[in-house]
Design a protein around this motif. Sequence first.
Motif, PDB file in Angstrom:
ATOM      1  N   VAL A 150      -2.770   3.830  -3.083  1.00 26.75           N
ATOM      2  CA  VAL A 150      -2.845   2.722  -4.039  1.00 26.75           C
ATOM      3  C   VAL A 150      -2.504   1.413  -3.333  1.00 26.75           C
ATOM      4  O   VAL A 150      -1.490   1.318  -2.637  1.00 26.75           O
ATOM      5  CB  VAL A 150      -1.858   2.929  -5.216  1.00 26.75           C
ATOM      6  N   LYS A 151      -3.364   0.416  -3.501  1.00 27.29           N
ATOM      7  CA  LYS A 151      -3.087  -0.926  -2.992  1.00 27.29           C
ATOM      8  C   LYS A 151      -2.836  -1.842  -4.188  1.00 27.29           C
ATOM      9  O   LYS A 151      -3.597  -1.805  -5.166  1.00 27.29           O
ATOM     10  CB  LYS A 151      -4.261  -1.457  -2.169  1.00 27.29           C
ATOM     11  N   GLN A 199       0.865  -1.179   0.000  1.00 24.23           N
ATOM     12  CA  GLN A 199       0.000   0.000   0.000  1.00 24.23           C
ATOM     13  C   GLN A 199       0.902   1.230   0.000  1.00 24.23           C
ATOM     14  O   GLN A 199       1.730   1.382   0.895  1.00 24.23           O
ATOM     15  CB  GLN A 199      -0.921   0.003   1.224  1.00 24.23           C
ATOM     16  N   ASN A 219      -5.058  -3.329  -6.967  1.00 25.94           N
ATOM     17  CA  ASN A 219      -6.317  -3.718  -6.318  1.00 25.94           C
ATOM     18  C   ASN A 219      -7.249  -2.526  -6.136  1.00 25.94           C
ATOM     19  O   ASN A 219      -8.467  -2.656  -6.244  1.00 25.94           O
ATOM     20  CB  ASN A 219      -6.027  -4.371  -4.966  1.00 25.94           C
ATOM     21  N   SER A 220      -6.683  -1.347  -5.827  1.00 23.43           N
ATOM     22  CA  SER A 220      -7.515  -0.156  -5.660  1.00 23.43           C
ATOM     23  C   SER A 220      -6.644   1.090  -5.698  1.00 23.43           C
ATOM     24  O   SER A 220      -5.446   1.034  -5.394  1.00 23.43           O
ATOM     25  CB  SER A 220      -8.294  -0.198  -4.341  1.00 23.43           C
ATOM     26  N   GLN A 221      -7.250   2.217  -6.090  1.00 20.56           N
ATOM     27  CA  GLN A 221      -6.591   3.514  -5.962  1.00 20.56           C
ATOM     28  C   GLN A 221      -7.657   4.572  -5.721  1.00 20.56           C
ATOM     29  O   GLN A 221      -8.688   4.593  -6.389  1.00 20.56           O
ATOM     30  CB  GLN A 221      -5.755   3.843  -7.200  1.00 20.56           C
ATOM     31  N   ARG A 222      -7.418   5.431  -4.732  1.00 19.93           N
ATOM     32  CA  ARG A 222      -8.391   6.476  -4.424  1.00 19.93           C
ATOM     33  C   ARG A 222      -7.698   7.625  -3.698  1.00 19.93           C
ATOM     34  O   ARG A 222      -6.653   7.447  -3.076  1.00 19.93           O
ATOM     35  CB  ARG A 222      -9.538   5.930  -3.568  1.00 19.93           C
TER      36      ARG A 222
END
Length: 284
Positions: A260-261, A223, A249-252
């Motif tokens: 970001v993960k 992360q 996996n995700s970004q926000r």
Amino acid sequence: VRVAKIEDKVLAFTRGSYVCPFSTDRLENFFNIEKFFTENPSLIICGEIAGPGNPYNREYPSYITDDVKFFAFDIRVKNTDREVHVEERYKLFDTYRIPTVTRYGKYAFSQSDREKIKRNLKELDDKGCEGVVLKPTDSAEKTVKYVTIGSCHRDMKVTSSLMLETPAEFFTQRIIRSVFYLLEHKIPLDEVILKKTGESLMQPIFERVMKAIQEEMIGEEFQVRKNKKQNVKRLFDHFRKCKVDVVINSQRKIGKYWQVKFQRRCFPTYEIINKYWNGLSHFD
């Protein structure tokens, strides 16, 4: 990383000479890079970015509990093999408020100072630090790095899960360093040390083999935080160039950072384990 101003940009370079998109993005969070390099354009700052938000290494000092921190340790002169003398280097670090590794001061080759160094090492080992670097005031003399036994165990623990992709010398060196540390500090080879060493070597690879034979992809979770959204893409372009298999996996946006993960997939280890499990002959 090595930080330098190239034309009109301040960039961070890895030891492998790549421009590091992650480190370059985060430099502005650590010190006033524009002021330092405008006034000292011919200098290079050498440092380390460490913490749980590092996208490359799962090992980090236990006292960094969130994100990453920067620790400078050297200043060199561009296009030469010269480093700035230690006293001038520390003056620059302090003048520009650049965060540094812990500085313990000067030591002589005396029995009393050697005992002080041993006490410092014990304190660093207890805190979960890697060790010390002894730097000469005379540039003609050698620099010496000395690591703690705890660092050896942590290195083996975070790397043994990828043992099949890692040169055997990596583990041999850390086992030998551990033995020397025990003997030099008169620490007995007791059940605690043996248990830690065994767990560091066996537990991670055991867990990875269990996942692989159940056909679960082996991976490492990370992360990270980025200042600019466009630098998220640059980081993953950098991974692809280096042939690192990653999946976002995700970004926000959370506060001022892009969070970001992602997962780094360890496909070579997964493939080798499954081949062996399914009967591939292994020649010793």
